[in-house]
Design a protein around this motif. Structure first.
Motif, PDB file in Angstrom:
ATOM      1  N   ASP A 106      27.549  68.597  35.130  1.00 23.99           N
ATOM      2  CA  ASP A 106      27.261  67.166  34.895  1.00 23.99           C
ATOM      3  C   ASP A 106      26.527  66.973  33.566  1.00 23.99           C
ATOM      4  O   ASP A 106      26.817  66.039  32.817  1.00 23.99           O
ATOM      5  CB  ASP A 106      26.424  66.594  36.045  1.00 23.99           C
ATOM      6  CG  ASP A 106      27.241  66.428  37.322  1.00 23.99           C
ATOM      7  OD1 ASP A 106      28.489  66.463  37.252  1.00 23.99           O
ATOM      8  OD2 ASP A 106      26.627  66.271  38.395  1.00 23.99           O
ATOM      9  N   GLU A 107      25.588  67.880  33.305  1.00 23.79           N
ATOM     10  CA  GLU A 107      24.828  67.802  32.056  1.00 23.79           C
ATOM     11  C   GLU A 107      25.753  68.041  30.851  1.00 23.79           C
ATOM     12  O   GLU A 107      25.678  67.315  29.851  1.00 23.79           O
ATOM     13  CB  GLU A 107      23.736  68.875  32.113  1.00 23.79           C
ATOM     14  CG  GLU A 107      22.600  68.670  31.160  1.00 23.79           C
ATOM     15  CD  GLU A 107      21.582  69.819  31.282  1.00 23.79           C
ATOM     16  OE1 GLU A 107      21.240  70.210  32.426  1.00 23.79           O
ATOM     17  OE2 GLU A 107      21.164  70.332  30.231  1.00 23.79           O
ATOM     18  N   LYS A 109      28.978  67.540  30.722  1.00 21.79           N
ATOM     19  CA  LYS A 109      29.875  66.391  30.581  1.00 21.79           C
ATOM     20  C   LYS A 109      29.165  65.242  29.866  1.00 21.79           C
ATOM     21  O   LYS A 109      29.719  64.617  28.961  1.00 21.79           O
ATOM     22  CB  LYS A 109      30.382  65.941  31.957  1.00 21.79           C
ATOM     23  CG  LYS A 109      31.477  66.858  32.514  1.00 21.79           C
ATOM     24  CD  LYS A 109      31.656  66.748  34.016  1.00 21.79           C
ATOM     25  CE  LYS A 109      32.176  65.416  34.472  1.00 21.79           C
ATOM     26  NZ  LYS A 109      32.393  65.422  35.954  1.00 21.79           N
ATOM     27  N   SER A 110      27.922  64.995  30.248  1.00 19.11           N
ATOM     28  CA  SER A 110      27.234  63.856  29.637  1.00 19.11           C
ATOM     29  C   SER A 110      26.873  64.133  28.177  1.00 19.11           C
ATOM     30  O   SER A 110      26.789  63.202  27.373  1.00 19.11           O
ATOM     31  CB  SER A 110      26.001  63.472  30.453  1.00 19.11           C
ATOM     32  OG  SER A 110      24.994  64.441  30.294  1.00 19.11           O
ATOM     33  N   LYS A 111      26.694  65.397  27.824  1.00 18.61           N
ATOM     34  CA  LYS A 111      26.360  65.739  26.428  1.00 18.61           C
ATOM     35  C   LYS A 111      27.580  66.080  25.580  1.00 18.61           C
ATOM     36  O   LYS A 111      27.439  66.421  24.404  1.00 18.61           O
ATOM     37  CB  LYS A 111      25.398  66.936  26.404  1.00 18.61           C
ATOM     38  CG  LYS A 111      24.008  66.642  26.942  1.00 18.61           C
ATOM     39  CD  LYS A 111      23.108  67.866  26.820  1.00 18.61           C
ATOM     40  CE  LYS A 111      21.697  67.571  27.301  1.00 18.61           C
ATOM     41  NZ  LYS A 111      20.880  68.802  27.410  1.00 18.61           N
TER      42      LYS A 111
ATOM     43  N   GLY B 112      33.761  63.979  27.975  1.00 16.57           N
ATOM     44  CA  GLY B 112      33.093  64.960  28.841  1.00 16.57           C
ATOM     45  C   GLY B 112      34.038  66.023  29.363  1.00 16.57           C
ATOM     46  O   GLY B 112      33.805  66.619  30.413  1.00 16.57           O
TER      47      GLY B 112
END
Ligand SMILES: [Mg+2]
Ligand SMILES: [Mg+2]
Ligand SMILES: [Mg+2]
Lengths: 221, 221
Positions: A106-107, A109-111, B112
């Motif tokens: 998730d991290e 993907k968001s970055k 992402g």
């Protein structure tokens, strides 16, 4: 070069190509759009782990998810393989888990970062014994399941896949040459969930194979 | 298994681990933050291409970038290798290009998605001959350059790297076991730019090696 035994592909195979979001119900449970072309990512062969050895949770994740998947083992390599020829390149199958550090993914993907730490760590690809192709006459009609501590978490059929096995072989080989011993992980049905230290995972392909793995913390090493 | 020759690591090595944004000036030219830990991604061994064969632009990109990088060839595998022991695991080096479909990478970053189509396609990893470790006494002080059609585009020194070779070996091997024949691409200095069909790329490590590759369109095959 000595002859290599396809039934031990994990010892010498050179790549693992994974398909994400290939079941609409799983894409939805992670709030992802249903893809219009396959989402591909890689695991290195060092990610393989065999029954008898534990799945090791990396110290950096607190949300390690199981994803049960049909693995396609390539027998004959090729580039730009047509869909109609694709099944001739399949030696067999393996039941695979795509272990995923979901919090890290998730991290990433968001970055806008690659998914390597989330997907490619040691033991992130538990695999069953090799399943000769004759034992799965139709890879588009295979029932997969996964239990955690005897509770059913995932149960689905490859008939729910968005992109079929021949489509994936053709699509991938157009960009990335396939070689003997390569494995394609074809995506997971819904029901992914987090596992904890000492959990017992059992997974199977109905009427074909079962396997089990224990989860341990990496920091115990 | 017959003995494998490390000087032909590309024929049998099982993974290519790439480090992104390892030079502050390159991170800035792509408007990326300077990382506080290494950014890792994978290429499959099918990405290797050797002098004499062309770099093939995938049909899906219109912005194929060169990135010249020092490749570290692993001689002795290991897990959780300490920084102080790291150099004992190095067999040698190779000059490598991390060919990147920048338009596709930008799209993946914004969505992402994993970078596979941008980084892992066939011929995305041109490599020089193997360079025995004795020929590069200090991998932290190596001058790299790249020319396109005789014009200098990249010129930098590995002394500008944010994370050193021993640090990278230690960091990576803590998550992903390193094996003999694996290669680590250590990042690129500034000056990346797009190449076109029929361009001639020349790259070198000062006083050690040069190599050249022609760019062709994949759709000519
Ligand atoms: Mg998966
Ligand atoms: Mg325990
Ligand atoms: Mg690079």
């Amino acid at each position: 070069m000595t002859a290599r035994n396809i039934s031990q592909f994990w010892e010498w195979g050179r790549k693992i190509i994974c398909v994400g979001r290939n079941y609409a119900d799983h894409a939805k449970e992670l709030k992802n759009a249903v893809p219009t072309e396959p989402v591909l990512f890689l695991k290195p062969p060092s990610a393989y782990v065999r029954e008898g050895s534990p799945i090791l949770m990396p110290a950096y994740t607190s949300e390690l998810h199981h994803e049960v998947e049909l693995g396609v083992v390539i027998g004959k390599g090729g580039t730009a393989i047509s869909q109609s020829a694709a099944m001739g390149h399949v030696a067999g199958y393996a039941l695979c888990l795509d272990m995923t550090a979901r919090d890290i993914q998730d991290e990433c993907k968001s970055k806008g970062l690659p998914w390597t730490l989330a997907k490619a760590f040691n033991t992130s690809c538990p695999v069953s014994e090799f399943i000769p192709r004759e034992r799965i006459p139709d890879p588009g009609n295979v029932k997969l399941w996964l239990k955690v501590n005897d509770q059913l978490r995932q149960s689905g059929s490859t008939c729910q896949m968005i992109f079929s096995v021949p489509y994936l072989i053709s699509y991938i080989s157009d960009v990335i040459t396939l070689e003997e011993g390569d494995v394609i992980l074809t995506g997971t049905p819904k029901g992914v969930s987090a596992v904890q230290e000492h959990d017992e995972l059992q997974a199977g392909i109905e009427d074909v194979v079962t396997m089990s793995f224990r989860v341990e913390r990496r920091d115990q090493l």
